[in-house]
Design an enzyme around this catalytic site. Sequence first.
Site, short mmCIF file in Angstrom:
data_model
loop_
_atom_site.label_atom_id
_atom_site.label_comp_id
_atom_site.label_asym_id
_atom_site.label_seq_id
_atom_site.Cartn_x
_atom_site.Cartn_y
_atom_site.Cartn_z
N HIS B 215 -6.75 -4.07 7.12
CA HIS B 215 -7.03 -2.88 6.96
C HIS B 215 -7.66 -1.67 7.38
CE1 HIS B 215 -5.01 -0.05 3.70
NE2 HIS B 215 -6.11 0.48 4.12
N TYR B 219 -5.50 1.92 9.54
CA TYR B 219 -6.93 3.47 9.95
C TYR B 219 -6.68 4.08 11.24
CZ TYR B 219 -6.14 3.83 5.12
OH TYR B 219 -5.71 3.34 3.66
N HIS B 366 7.10 -0.64 3.18
CA HIS B 366 5.82 0.32 3.15
C HIS B 366 4.78 0.34 4.10
CE1 HIS B 366 1.33 1.33 2.51
NE2 HIS B 366 0.88 0.62 2.24
N PHE B 367 4.95 -0.20 5.07
CA PHE B 367 4.46 -0.20 6.39
C PHE B 367 4.99 0.44 7.47
CE2 PHE B 367 6.22 -3.36 8.86
CZ PHE B 367 5.51 -4.82 7.45
N HIS B 368 6.48 0.47 7.30
CA HIS B 368 7.21 1.11 8.02
C HIS B 368 7.25 2.53 7.56
CE1 HIS B 368 8.86 -2.49 9.28
NE2 HIS B 368 9.16 -2.47 10.50
N ARG B 429 10.42 -11.90 3.03
CA ARG B 429 10.02 -11.52 4.48
C ARG B 429 10.05 -12.63 5.88
NH1 ARG B 429 4.00 -8.90 5.17
NH2 ARG B 429 5.11 -8.26 7.26
N ARG B 430 10.24 -12.14 6.64
CA ARG B 430 11.00 -13.02 7.74
C ARG B 430 11.11 -14.10 8.01
NH1 ARG B 430 3.86 -12.02 7.83
NH2 ARG B 430 4.03 -10.69 9.02
#
Lengths: 185, 538, 66, 281
Positions: B215, B219, B366-368, B429-430
């Site tokens: 995580h 950041y 979310h992370f894209h 995913r994947r």
Amino acid sequence: MSDARHEVDERWILRTELLWAFGVGVFIAAALGMILFTALTISVNPPSNVERIDPKALHLSGEFAEHNLGTTVSGDGTVIVRAIATQFMFVPQCIAVPANRRVTLRFASPDVIHGLLITGTNVNTMVIPGFVAQVHTEFTRTGDLLMPCHEYCGQGHSEMWATVQVLPENRFKPGSDGRVSCAQR
Amino acid sequence: MRNVDRLCLAHFWVAFGAFLFACLIGTWQMWVRSPLGANIGTPGQYFMSVTAHGVSMAYVLTTFFIMGFGYFVAVTALNRPLPGRLWAWAAFWIALLGVVVTIIPIGLGKASVLFTFYPPLTASAWFYIGLVLVVAGSWIWCVLMLVAMSAWKREHPGQPVPLAMFATVANAVMWLWTTIGVAVQLVFQVIPAALGLVQTIDVGLARTLFSWTLHAIVYFWLIPAYIAFYTMVPRAAGGRLYSDTMGRLTFILFLIYSLPVGMHHLLMDPQHGNAMKFVQVLLTAFVAVPTLLTIFTITASLEIAGRLRGGRGLFGWIAALPWERPMVLATGLGFVMLGFGGFGGIINMGYGMNAMVHNTSWVTAHFHLIFGGSVVIMYFAIAYEIWPRLTGRDHMSLAPLRMQLWLWFVGMMVMTLPWHWLGLQGQWRRVANFNYADPIIAGWGPWVVVSLVGGFVLLISALLFVRNLAVLHRGTVVAVPRALYAVAVHPPKRVPAALNGFGLWNVLVLVLMVLAYGFPIAQFLIEPSPSAIVHRVR
Amino acid sequence: MISADQSSAIDSDPEAADDVDEAALASVLRTVPLGAAVLAGSTVALLVIGYLIVYLLVFIPRGIVG
Amino acid sequence: MTMSQSHERTPSDPHVLDQPWRLWATVAVMSTVLMGILLGVVVIPVVQGRGAGLDAFTAICRALGLLPGSPAQPQPLDRTPPTPVSQVVWTPDVLQILARADIAKGRAKVQEVCIACHGEAGVSPSPDFPHLAGQSGAAIYKQLHDYRTGSRVHPQMTDVAKALDESTIPDVAAYYAGQPQRNLNPVTLAESPRAIVNLIELGDPSRNIPPCAACHRAGAGGPIEAPVLAEQHAEYLIQQLKLYASGQRRNDVYARMRLIASRLIEEEMKGLAAYYRAGFR
């Protein structure tokens, strides 16, 4: 601007920031409050089960022996599903479960990391070699659902999926040995 | 520019080169997994591409951009030459060597274990050794940032460190803290297995150690965007930074609360009990505080700028903002994507609710949106802002820059919004090729095509971005010197030691890590999980 | 490329004064965070309300998980 | 987190300014994490445990992971007797033994026993006996052990395997694994039908068949005991697939080959056998 007024403004700005921080705190408390409320009242948890099992000798174990896989209904009516997540196949490939009744699903992997979800339900867990993954849930809708392996486990990861048949109460009838298998369609 | 412009440009070009390469193969992946590309490309090629896309975006683009930007800030914000310039070049070459040593086994198909490694699947040892070299290079950068700040503080006793440098050093300290996890996992577990020295691996411990890094690393990528928000956007918009103190507090909160929360990536793992999962979910909720503080502080700073330019009424200042400037436009678009991405994030961290979305396209969205969207669009804005300072040439016109930012925003939204819906449907995913014959998956086809269109728009934007920067090297317009960093409404005169250094915060981080990660890791040292046989990908 | 070691105006004092007029700033500051507070506040409120709605109307109806 | 700014105008000595910061920061941070620990470790497990009829201590141990199970649900027990289909367990020492096998001793035993059917260099004359040249050592090791324990039955091989003593099995396996495979047969390489290549490279998602290459291509990270199929007798491959499909051969752990073979049609079995006979990896 005189130093005194400068000093006052700065503390005024910090006060607005504090007010905002307090508002943020309220929002976070609301989010955490919902989590806490459902955890305390209807026991909503992420699936956890720190139960060690040797992946290397999994096929020699009793519980995860080939003939013991699938859905079994024990004497006191608890429904337990046992399945293996192995490189590139769930065994059994079709799982029958009752609707609107507490079900315990137990998975184990003899080789690498797998993961699974059942579409449209809250069943979701990683299957880590070395541990028995266990999910307690209730299926609220009947029908055929998809249970893919959702964690990369090798070249055959995309073809690794199983079917879950959620049967209404009246069609979920365990055999003499307490086992329920998929209705062949 | 004192002695760092070539150093920064070298880092940025490696970063943006890897970025363009990753955009190309990312688009190929989107095509291959869509109904239009069914049965094209083998799983081997697909997972090789996913590994390369992840390594390029998550380890190369980020690390090199952050190092380059750190050197730039150390020189311009502190207004003094960079100490240890030769070390900086050494760090660059070590990290670059690491990238080459990592990419080769990926290309040969000997490292298709994705960028988040799934032991017991084990790639060629070179793949991991390359990544260790990249991290080693970044560690040298961290030391240089600390040395630069302490040297400046010795020369300016009692004066507050400029906010941009304070944030950069906060990022360096956090990076030193968080790389401990992946370093221990690689050096003591994965690399010995990859070299064949051991035949088994403790998977529970390996995942927990990797979650230590998983995580705070996001950041580490995000903080340069926030440095731009706090120290460049207010001046670019023609206003002042609303509160410098809140800026320092935000970066401190990032340092403290991004570290002891890694286990929200393991919520669906069986090897940890609910207790420590809940502790880390609660701490994860507090990691949202700095972002929410930033939204308010930067919006207030923009409001100052807007009203100074004649904006009236409650929201009149929005229209009055100079949207034609790339830094301001990128901030606006970035905040919208941060909103959507943030919403995805608070659903992910919902303790039991994670079961609804774990490892589905919701997480990919979310992370894209947050990294690929708001952070990378700020990387673009930072690059556009400092390229004239590095090359001495200015942009001919800002139109292509704005076009590129808009394309990136539209492409990212079109690509990721369908993924939220698909994620809730259970799209996992994947997947190299979906079985579109299955009725459930068939319904996803059209949405995958929509997200594929977003992917193509992103590719065009990436190409345009590299063109916008490359053009500057042969540009004719000489750069006009302009001040870069924003001034606060109340520039800090004296700042408590706690807001000027990291001694106190390091102690608190240590205590938090012991309380949050102590038991989860000790649990495997007391009683190791049954070991799994290593499965080598060669 | 500007030669490396020649310090140019670009390296001017980082906190160089900008063209913001103090009086205008003071008058603006009388109302400033209101717009930001309303905009950011409503956005964050929307997010949290959305979170609660998804929690109650999408997550819980999919069945208990424990 | 209130920042009580010190009002008296002491000299801006950072330590004096710092005092409230150090206090309030520690209070704020520690209160968040201790509240988390109190709720997560104590309150939630105890309350959930009461609902599931568990005493507080058990519930907390389960929540911490010191006991298996969820603090909110009864933990099922199972005492089913094991009936394994294969006794072979891949432990680190088995893999070390295989890695350090003595090829010379293996060659001697091969001369003595295996030549008759499998040929000296592992190239067998008749399709009833599989080629062993270049076969994976782990695969040979597993099959020999399965013959010894009866997990797999064969008129000759069961007795031959039982006659071998334990220590020479890894040597024989390593010897044959070391034999170079014969050169490829270029004639049949070209016309492998597209459907067969797709089955091998992409598998067939609609029939839940993973790609053959995912396990059988060396270095794919698949199961350890997956045999090398390249250059094997086509008839032998078809025969084994049929044995799996009918369930007569059942030493594949967790019935993976039995499930796949039962879904292949005759024509696909022939196509796959020809493809691998041609020497594709």
